[in-house]
Design a protein around this motif. Sequence first.
Motif, mmCIF file in Angstrom:
data_model
loop_
_atom_site.group_PDB
_atom_site.id
_atom_site.type_symbol
_atom_site.label_atom_id
_atom_site.label_comp_id
_atom_site.label_asym_id
_atom_site.label_seq_id
_atom_site.Cartn_x
_atom_site.Cartn_y
_atom_site.Cartn_z
ATOM 1 N N VAL A 45 -4.723 2.506 -7.674
ATOM 2 C CA VAL A 45 -4.662 3.376 -7.237
ATOM 3 C C VAL A 45 -3.298 3.817 -6.919
ATOM 4 O O VAL A 45 -2.727 5.225 -6.122
ATOM 5 C CB VAL A 45 -5.390 3.787 -5.797
ATOM 6 C CG1 VAL A 45 -7.238 3.679 -6.455
ATOM 7 C CG2 VAL A 45 -4.931 2.704 -4.928
ATOM 8 N N PHE A 52 4.767 1.350 -1.469
ATOM 9 C CA PHE A 52 5.324 0.033 -0.309
ATOM 10 C C PHE A 52 5.998 -0.398 -0.760
ATOM 11 O O PHE A 52 5.764 -1.157 -0.687
ATOM 12 C CB PHE A 52 5.185 0.538 1.319
ATOM 13 C CG PHE A 52 6.584 -0.038 2.039
ATOM 14 C CD1 PHE A 52 7.011 1.381 2.811
ATOM 15 C CD2 PHE A 52 6.411 -1.215 2.659
ATOM 16 C CE1 PHE A 52 7.684 0.420 3.678
ATOM 17 C CE2 PHE A 52 6.818 -1.351 3.469
ATOM 18 C CZ PHE A 52 8.267 -0.857 4.015
ATOM 19 N N LYS A 103 7.519 7.763 -3.677
ATOM 20 C CA LYS A 103 6.507 8.924 -4.668
ATOM 21 C C LYS A 103 5.839 8.171 -5.758
ATOM 22 O O LYS A 103 5.107 7.710 -5.520
ATOM 23 C CB LYS A 103 6.991 9.814 -4.675
ATOM 24 C CG LYS A 103 7.099 10.940 -3.012
ATOM 25 C CD LYS A 103 7.322 12.290 -3.620
ATOM 26 C CE LYS A 103 7.997 13.394 -2.213
ATOM 27 N NZ LYS A 103 9.436 13.322 -1.837
ATOM 28 N N ASP A 129 1.046 -0.980 -0.101
ATOM 29 C CA ASP A 129 0.261 0.097 0.091
ATOM 30 C C ASP A 129 0.804 1.391 -0.219
ATOM 31 O O ASP A 129 1.335 1.229 0.544
ATOM 32 C CB ASP A 129 -0.805 -0.051 1.432
ATOM 33 C CG ASP A 129 -2.432 -1.913 1.242
ATOM 34 O OD1 ASP A 129 -2.819 -1.994 0.608
ATOM 35 O OD2 ASP A 129 -2.117 -1.637 1.978
ATOM 36 N N HIS A 130 0.395 2.338 -0.943
ATOM 37 C CA HIS A 130 0.811 3.346 -0.521
ATOM 38 C C HIS A 130 1.987 3.736 -0.941
ATOM 39 O O HIS A 130 3.200 4.285 -0.641
ATOM 40 C CB HIS A 130 0.832 3.888 0.689
ATOM 41 C CG HIS A 130 -0.491 4.040 1.395
ATOM 42 N ND1 HIS A 130 -0.744 4.964 2.217
ATOM 43 C CD2 HIS A 130 -1.822 4.581 1.077
ATOM 44 C CE1 HIS A 130 -2.364 4.972 2.877
ATOM 45 N NE2 HIS A 130 -3.105 3.790 1.641
ATOM 46 N N ARG A 181 10.051 3.561 0.888
ATOM 47 C CA ARG A 181 8.940 4.032 0.485
ATOM 48 C C ARG A 181 8.822 5.329 -0.657
ATOM 49 O O ARG A 181 10.033 5.773 -0.240
ATOM 50 C CB ARG A 181 8.567 5.089 1.633
ATOM 51 C CG ARG A 181 6.845 5.895 1.766
ATOM 52 C CD ARG A 181 6.221 4.968 1.754
ATOM 53 N NE ARG A 181 6.015 4.723 3.251
ATOM 54 C CZ ARG A 181 4.524 3.444 3.033
ATOM 55 N NH1 ARG A 181 3.842 3.431 1.980
ATOM 56 N NH2 ARG A 181 4.522 2.914 3.964
#
Lengths: 217, 1007, 94
Positions: free
Chosen positions: B453, B254, B284, B251-252, B282
């Motif tokens: 997403v 990672f 962007k 998620d996000h 992590r």
Amino acid sequence: MSEVNNEAVTVSVMNQLPDASIQGESPLFHADLASVAKKGPKTGGVTFKEEALMGQITLRLNAENADQLSAAEKALGVALPTQPLTSVVEGDVSVRWISPDEWLVVVPGLKAFEVETALHAELSGHYQVVNISGGWTIYKLSGANVVDVLKKSTIVDVHPSKFPVGKVVTTTFAKSGAIIRRSGESEFELVVRRSFADYLWLWIQDASREYGLVVQA
Amino acid sequence: MSQKNRLQNGGRIDRSQPLTFTYNGKKFEGFAGDTLASALLANGVDIIGRSFKYSRPRGIVAAGAEEPNAIMQLGATEATQVPNVRATQQELFSGLVSGSTNGWPSVDNDVMGLVGKFGGKMMPPGFYYKTFMYPQSMWETYEKVIRKAAGLGRSPNEYDPDIYDKVNQHADVVVVGAGPSGLIAALTAARGGARVIIADEQNEFGGSLLSSKESIDGKAAHAWIADVVKELEANDNVMVLPRSTVNGYHDHNFLTIHERLTDHIADRAPNGQVRQRYHRVRTKWVILATGAHERPLVFGNNDVPGCMVANAISTYINRYGVVPGKELVLMTTNDNAYHTAIDWHDAGRKVQAIVDTRQNPEGELVKAARDRGITVIAGSAVIDVHGGKRVNGVSVASINEDGSKITGSVKKLSADTVASSGGWSPVIHLSCHTGSKPVWNEDVLGFLPGKTVQKQLTAGAINGTFNTAGAFEEGKKAGLEALSNLDLNAVEVAIPATIDVKESKAMALFHVPHTKPTSQAPKQFVDYQNDVTAAGIELACREGFESIEHVKRYTAMGFGTDQGKLGNINGMAVAAKILNKSIPETGTTIFRPNYTPITFGAIAGRDCGALFDPERYSAMHKWHLEHGAKFEDVGQWKRPWYFPKAGESMQQSLDRECLATRESIGILDASTLGKIDIQGKDAREFLGRIYSNAWAKLPVGKCRYGLMLKEDGMVFDDGVTSCLAENHFLMTTTSGGAATVLNWLELYHQTEWPELEVYFTSVTDHWATMTISGPNSRKLLEELIDSDVDVSKDSFKFMDWKPMTVAGVPARVFRISFTGELSFEINVQANYGMHVWKKLFEHGEKYNLTPYGTETMHILRAEKGFIIAGQDTDGSVHPYDLGMGWAVSMNKPFSFIGKRGMQREDCVRAERKQMVGIKTIDPNVVLPEGAQGVFDPTAPIPMPMVGHVSSSYWSACLGRSVALGFVKGGLDKMGEKVYYPLVDGRIVEAEICSPIFLDPKGERQNV
Amino acid sequence: MFYIYCPYCGEHREEEEFHNQGQAHIERPADPDSCSDEEWGNYMFFRKNPRGLHHEIWVHAAGCRKFFNVTRHTVTYEIKEVYKMGEQPKVVAE
């Protein structure tokens, strides 16, 4: 013990230090870092030093209350950093932003009671001053590989573009936590809890091994 | 030369550096730059294992992460055993020791082999389920045999000597894959000033370029690659990670990256070096440039060693200088695979024929093959392979235009190697990890990454762009897009010149027909690692499994360590055909992390051994160590459990510690108790809302015990809180509950009652706390305090606190008791805890001052009927259940937390389980904690259970056992009997009594 | 592993610094004693489990120790917004 009374709060304050004949034992006292420093290597990628027996004070107040801010400034000799994640240093006083209504004031150990008393004298309204000097100690990590060790230990981004000198974060460190402040380009200060101090010291030794660890007393 | 398949020239290997290695106990030689697979092929090793279910001999089929067969056990010593290593990804080093994973007792003579030879009907899909399900009690026995025969590799039995590391990384752009598109993408992002990480699972960057003879910008591809890598490495903002598999996309944005630092050097890492690093990243933006895997075709006996994926053969020839056979038959549905026949031919070996499934193949490559004199048999397919331990021939037949049936007679050709290509499957695994559903593309004949997403871009073959020029274009585009998304300026990056080869249209064929129906045809393997055949998938569909996820689970397709990288699409195509659906209608299964297997070492990092979990120490910890304490884990704290003297058993120590405390003085390190400094004008009000009892009138200098409840009325923590000054309190919590309680206070303050003026600060670590307890404790305290401080019975009462100097150190002393004895809890700044502790012993010797640990503390408090939150409470008991209604103040103005909850219908009914004392009729029997009570021990099983024993000890002071426990309606059943049927068959008879076994009037603490 | 913006620290931090505290905007009844068992049961035990937008309380447990609200999509795990205690969400389910 003295009781401080002012219009809003009544709290119990006491000088918790004995006279100088009784030696305080910092959390790493048992590790005898002086001997380690003497016997160990003099050069390496990481340097470790315990800033033992410092005075640490938690200060809680309302950052939107100008009177409280100026009272704190008067007591400390430096204005509280109200920008999140910043710190200030003035002489032997440093102040770390912890939360919108919380700061960590670090002073020499013998000065803690004086500063605590001064804060009570100046502040009024709803605030909290707590001497937590026995509960925490400070590790200073520096050297060419200090960032490499931090990257193994903490999940925050320590790249200079994201973590400039003076920035402070409260975060996880290994499986414990630390208040990390960048005090120089290759120097960081970790404020750590007493009970976790030994674990973190072991961790730092292990994580630094590939770069060579220099211990300073 | 023993390396009979090695070419004299060419490849990225160093023939001046021979390396010796062992495979299944036999010594071989390869070269630096080889993988284990290329070295085995160079040496003509055909069989590298036995298949999972049918135990058929298997050979190497691929050259990368997608390899399903060559799964090796590595390790020269017991401690360095590593299972599940793909030979195609393991770089060769001198002294490497490898062995087959499957094949018991040996790959060449396998006891299970017989099962496989009988054909598909012997072991249909679901065979293990169907055969071994009943009787269920036998499953464990079956399983052991099956597992051993199947062979899933084994873990080491000794401690792993290597160091592993976890590193947290942060980036603007992570580029996954360093093929042509990934390299250009990284170069673009890096030139634009982004913080870039580029990772590739291989030892060298270049991706597909490493397998081909292509030239870039007019020079050899590897020269161009070297230039790009040099520029990336010189950029401080770029991290270049070869031998690093991006294993998970979470998620996000990672990502987890598994970097292998020394696996290519030696069996274990050179001294002091880290073997593997696990990067937790992590970022962007992510640019997936993960390429594509070539799909083999599904045809009869397509698993006989010598059957390989076409492009893998090109990789072995071009990258490793190995031609894995003498005589090749290539079956293809597309132009691209012609490269393999051309490479084979150019290496000086014989191409028997190219069997093209298309009726009229005609591209530049087709022409190039024909120009070399290679026979192209169009409109045909290899329908069967001959040979046992190695291919010795194939059957070829013509097929109709859509590849659904055989149209002509069967012709045999000789061959020792069969290459097949059904096109390319984009490597969409990482995209799937994010939950994105893949989308079928009819032009690509493969699944492409679906909507996501995540902040994800894709470039190159993952998009179905299989030519190098296209990959460069997409890589640059992705790099520029990332820069733009990051608000960085675009940069100029020149697209290198490539030679474009025009390819004609490929044919959509996955499963090659046979003259017989699939169920009767020779086995046509879809998933090699799990022995799933086309017939097996058809059977699953006929048996009613229509969802592809169900087909997958029933047949085990894609369940191997390779996650079906080669076979899944073919499997879906087979299912689609039998279900009469299109592939997109059939759908696809998706992939989970990890992309390839990862060692537990890398996952653990340095969180092992002494660093497995933090150990928290009090300021007096060293003293405890020096005095032989045995420790107990309380949360993360190491608390002294008991202090045995030489020759003492644990019970003897406890008896001695208990008696010393009740007769003279014991001392406990209570520093671990949670402590919270509470200040503010509304502190009292807050305490009144959070505790069940009243706080409004507690005077300064007094302490009070309180119960903390959840909204449901159930006890979750307890402790003593003292009024230090009018608006200043010190709260204590259980040792394990400190963080939870502080969070609880903050939760209610910040979310429910922000108007209350109160602050909370943890001071747990700040105060060292030591409790002296016993009839002589006052005498000892008096020796260490100033003479003007009065600690006599009348001026320092039970539940008072006073500031005083103890052994020269300013202290807060609390006269509270958890033992029922006269007790003083001394709190000093932790840096002085050891000093005061030692002084207490200097002066306490004459009183036989005895250190005790948590176990004696538990016994002493149980004798008094004091609860331990978390031992005697379990989230289902309210204060009245505990007989502690005295700690509830129902008429406080504010409806405190728990008040309404404990008035619910179920909380006020009679016959709730209530805490009582339990006195065994035989005083020598100590009930086991957790024992369940019954009222009628002769009742038929299952007997109605009436409550459990929560605390139970031998009491040396009382000369009998004492126990606390719960009994239905127990508070009204004093003197009645309760029975405890134990596991060993005994039934212990006991009497329900008051929980206070000792000094019921509480006189001892009030002296 | 979420990446969560702490509205008090003013930057994104890793999920392991935070704890989820459950559904947001559940107000403690002003007069618990006058609640029926059913009303009290609803307050204590009944929570939404939407497929879609969900408003949750998180606490920056290892950081500034402040509680705040998050609007999170339970399928995609996207965090749509972060807002302080006492504020109302701007992103809500249709």
